[in-house]
Design a protein around this motif. Structure first.
Motif, PDB file in Angstrom:
ATOM      1  N   LYS A 211       0.830  -1.210   0.000  1.00  0.00           N
ATOM      2  CA  LYS A 211       0.000   0.000   0.000  1.00  0.00           C
ATOM      3  C   LYS A 211       0.864   1.260   0.000  1.00  0.00           C
ATOM      4  CE  LYS A 211      -1.863  -1.018   3.953  1.00  0.00           C
ATOM      5  NZ  LYS A 211      -1.194  -2.260   4.373  1.00  0.00           N
ATOM      6  N   SER A 212       1.797   1.301   0.942  1.00  0.00           N
ATOM      7  CA  SER A 212       2.639   2.497   1.022  1.00  0.00           C
ATOM      8  C   SER A 212       3.481   2.652  -0.229  1.00  0.00           C
ATOM      9  CB  SER A 212       3.563   2.418   2.238  1.00  0.00           C
ATOM     10  OG  SER A 212       2.808   2.379   3.418  1.00  0.00           O
ATOM     11  N   THR A 213       3.961   1.542  -0.740  1.00  0.00           N
ATOM     12  CA  THR A 213       4.784   1.603  -1.942  1.00  0.00           C
ATOM     13  C   THR A 213       3.996   2.234  -3.086  1.00  0.00           C
ATOM     14  OG1 THR A 213       5.903  -0.392  -1.199  1.00  0.00           O
ATOM     15  CG2 THR A 213       6.194   0.229  -3.502  1.00  0.00           C
TER      16      THR A 213
ATOM     17  N   LEU B 166      -2.748  10.180   1.675  1.00  0.00           N
ATOM     18  CA  LEU B 166      -2.712  10.090   3.133  1.00  0.00           C
ATOM     19  C   LEU B 166      -2.235   8.693   3.520  1.00  0.00           C
ATOM     20  CD1 LEU B 166      -6.366  11.401   3.586  1.00  0.00           C
ATOM     21  CD2 LEU B 166      -4.329  12.822   3.668  1.00  0.00           C
ATOM     22  N   ASP B 167      -1.096   8.610   4.190  1.00  0.00           N
ATOM     23  CA  ASP B 167      -0.589   7.296   4.599  1.00  0.00           C
ATOM     24  C   ASP B 167      -0.910   7.073   6.070  1.00  0.00           C
ATOM     25  OD1 ASP B 167       0.592   4.863   4.794  1.00  0.00           O
ATOM     26  OD2 ASP B 167       2.565   5.491   4.111  1.00  0.00           O
ATOM     27  N   GLU B 168      -1.895   6.294   6.328  1.00  0.00           N
ATOM     28  CA  GLU B 168      -2.354   6.008   7.685  1.00  0.00           C
ATOM     29  C   GLU B 168      -2.390   7.277   8.531  1.00  0.00           C
ATOM     30  OE1 GLU B 168      -1.106   2.485   9.392  1.00  0.00           O
ATOM     31  OE2 GLU B 168      -0.354   1.603   7.546  1.00  0.00           O
ATOM     32  N   PRO B 169      -3.172   8.248   8.089  1.00  0.00           N
ATOM     33  CA  PRO B 169      -3.100   9.575   8.717  1.00  0.00           C
ATOM     34  C   PRO B 169      -3.582   9.577  10.159  1.00  0.00           C
ATOM     35  CG  PRO B 169      -4.967   9.471   7.230  1.00  0.00           C
ATOM     36  CD  PRO B 169      -4.191   8.207   7.032  1.00  0.00           C
TER      37      PRO B 169
END
Ligand SMILES: Nc1ncnc2c1ncn2[C@@H]1O[C@H](COP(=O)(O)OP(=O)(O)OP(=O)(O)O)[C@@H](O)[C@H]1O
Ligand SMILES: [Mg+2]
Lengths: 273, 363
Positions: free
Chosen positions: B42-44, B157-160
């Motif tokens: 996901k982050s990638t 938004l990465d796990e905001p």
């Protein structure tokens, strides 16, 4: 560390240790305040009056003293500024940029930590002679700039800064140099202070290279100059004058220490921890 | 025109593939949540969209413009990092203004945008403080503010919300929902939190094993999981998946549980080529009754009282584990034998390949 309370035994030991460190300094200062004639008869006279500033007067009357002081300041500040600039740039590059032979080069930097000044002083002397840089400020400053320690130290510090910051800045449209200068560099101030203080102290106290490179007295640094004055007048000016020279030469260091006390303590504490 | 568009994006770290052939298109102003277990990429994917990572193959487009060759700052995207990544030596104002200064936005315009963002996020009182002087929730707002002022076309938004406590997470979730109404931009959010994805997103992208498993509206993902992974991953407590044998008769599939009990599903029979099957049942469709009063009986292993309902973890005689639901003031205790009434009309079937088959639409 628990700052609130120290066990009594630790306190006593610390005080004893502190006294052992301070005693020679106090002694030096007292000796510097005595007339040489009196000390010639009895060095124990340091612990009783009358005290005098005549030795300091004699130093200040030496016509080259302020020149040497200025030389030392120029060389030390120049060295410090140069080391900070180069170490920061190199540290950022090693920590953050991708370039060919990065790892290999870093190994060379680490090897540099293991090479003592003595091992290179002859070729260094020849090199500077060939460049015609003896008896010049560049001649006194340049060798101090190539130290591995600063590069290593700053590399480690940059590595410790979160990469998120670089990435946030990249998304904010910052160039690589802006990321270095505007985002990461300001965060290295504690490291800069530590490295700066150590470099300044090292440069101020340097003796061997200035002694070899500077042969005309107008290029002497304070350490070399005072030593040369003492060699010339050792018989006529006694112990008190010698001690006054020592105190005089340390004054700038004391000032630096007082100004940067916190950084120095942090740096040493950090190294021990 | 699509907002964000991913076309056959691939990425490997060394020899380890991390993303395989990812394609996805967002509507303008759409809010999409990436949901998936740790390490699913996901982050990638988010970082590839942002330009912090380069894809090995594929294209990234935003509003029709190809952006995968552009530096991160020129893509028209803004990102909110999980750990905020605020510049510690700058004030809140400085943090928000930094990107605009780099983009040579005129100072008056910068001041206006910062003031507006600060008003929306209620951080006006903190503009001259440094991040270190703020609470976690306030820092989060600054991080969002730093994204807003850029007027991006796409928010990443990465796990905001993952670093906020429960109450603050709820509140910030509502604020994000509010924010998306105000701005003309699309949103991509990575999250571990299903509730977050369900409440905020127009569509959820479930990722696992380097691939997109399913893309759909939250209720579609919940009600019609494309495969057994999605079925298991989405929903809490997880869907029951029981090995069953088909008992062929009629147009709808009838299956036999391990203990012999039979369940009539509403899943059409055509298309099944035999092989093993799994019956998917959400716990709310397995009702606890008196022994003998349901489809089958089971022995209670664990009782979880949630107040308005009670979850009953039980074992069939065949040894298969099954979770059912009882009312809030359930009397059921561990060790009891209870009956289970299975609502076959709500059941799902997963074939040997894990592909989901559901009751005809509307069921
Ligand atoms: N810089 C890297 N080098 C090598 N492998 C990496 C790198 N970054 C991520 N990976 C690997 O890629 C895979 C996907 O990582 P990614 O961070 O995208 O997962 P994620 O879905 O965001 O997980 P999480 O939910 O834990 O944040 C993981 O297996 C991870 O180990
Ligand atoms: Mg992640």
């Amino acid at each position: 560390m628990n700052r609130d309370r120290m066990p009594p035994l630790a306190l006593v030991l610390t005080l004893v240790g502190a006294a052992a460190m301070v005693a020679p300094l106090v002694w030096t200062v007292l000796l510097s305040l005595k007339s040489n004639a009196e000390l010639l008869q009895d060095t124990g006279a340091a612990f009783r009056g009358p005290y005098t500033l005549e030795n300091y007067g004699a130093i200040l009357k030496g016509d080259m003293v302020f020149r040497w002081l200025l030389n030392s300041l120029i060389v030390s500040l120049g060295t410090t500024a140069g080391v900070l600039a180069l170490s920061s740039l190199a540290g950022f590059a090693f920590a953050r940029l991708d370039f060919p032979f990065r790892r290999t080069l870093f190994v060379f930097v680490l090897l540099g930590l293991a090479i003592p000044e003595q091992a290179v002083i002859l070729p260094q002397h020849r090199l500077f002679a060939w460049l015609g840089l003896h008896n010049s400020y560049p001649g006194l400053i340049l060798p101090g700039l190539v130290g591995s320690f600063g590069v290593f130290f700053m590399t480690q510090y940059f590595r410790g800064l979160p990469r998120d910051l670089d990435e946030a800045a990249a998304l904010d449209g910052a160039s690589t140099f802006q990321i270095f200068a505007r985002v990461l560099l300001p965060l290295t101030v504690p490291a800069q202070a530590t490295l700066g203080v150590f470099t300044f102290l090292g440069s101020w106290n340097a003796y061997w290279w200035p002694l070899i490179s500077a042969t005309t007295s107008d290029r002497f640094t304070l350490t070399v100059g005072l030593a040369s004055a003492q060699a010339n007048y050792a018989q006529t000016n006694g112990l008190g004058y010698l001690m006054a020279q020592a105190v005089f030469a340390s004054l700038p260091i004391l000032i630096v220490y007082v100004l940067f006390q916190r950084q120095i303590v942090n740096a040493i504490g950090g190294a021990v921890k | 025109m699509n907002s964000l568009e991913l076309i056959n994006v691939r990425k490997a770290y060394g020899k380890t593939p991390v993303l395989d052939d990812i394609s996805l298109a967002l509507e303008p102003r759409e809010f999409v949540a990436f949901l998936g277990p740790s390490g699913s990429g996901k982050s990638t994917l988010l970082r590839i969209i942002a330009g912090l990572e380069t894809a090995d193959a594929g294209e990234v487009r935003l509003d029709g413009r190809r952006i995968d060759q552009l530096p991160p700052g020129d893509r028209g995207v803004a990102m909110v990092f999980q750990h905020y990544a605020l510049y510690p030596h700058m004030t809140v104002r400085g943090n928000m203004a930094f990107g605009l200064k780099n983009a040579h936005v005129p100072p008056a315009e910068i001041a206006a945008r910062v003031a507006e963002a600060a008003r929306i996020l209620e951080i006006e009182a903190h503009l001259d403080k440094r991040p270190g002087q703020l609470s976690g929730g306030q820092r989060q707002r600054v991080a969002i503010g730093r994204a807003i002022v850029k007027h991006p076309r796409l928010f990443l938004l990465d796990e905001p919300l993952s670093n906020l406590d429960a109450a603050l997470r709820m509140r910030t979730r509502l604020e994000l929902a509010d924010l998306r109404q105000r701005v003309d931009a699309a949103f991509v959010m990575v999250t571990h939190d299903q509730a977050e994805a369900m409440t905020l997103a127009d569509r959820i992208v479930v990722m696992n094993d380097r691939r997109i498993q399913q893309v759909g509206a939250p209720m579609e993902i919940y009600l019609r999981p494309a495969n057994s992974f999605v079925a298991r991953f989405v929903g809490s407590p997880a869907m029951n998946l029981l090995p069953v044998e088909p008992v062929a008769n009629g147009a709808l599939v009838r299956v036999r549980l391990g203990d012999g009990a039979e369940v009539e599903t509403r899943v059409a029979l055509n298309g099944f080529g035999g092989g093993t099957l799994e019956l998917g049942l959400r716990p709310e469709n397995v009702e606890v009754t008196a022994p003998g009063g349901g489809t089958t009986d089971a022995k209670v292993e664990l009782v979880e009282r949630l107040g308005e309902r009670t979850l009953v973890y039980a074992k069939l005689r065949s040894g298969d584990e099954i979770t059912g639901e009882d009312e809030g003031n359930s009397r059921v205790r561990v060790g009891d034998v209870v009956g289970l009434r299975i609502k076959g009309e709500r059941a799902h079937l997963f074939d040997a390949q894990g592909v989901g088959h559901h009751a005809e639409a509307g069921a």
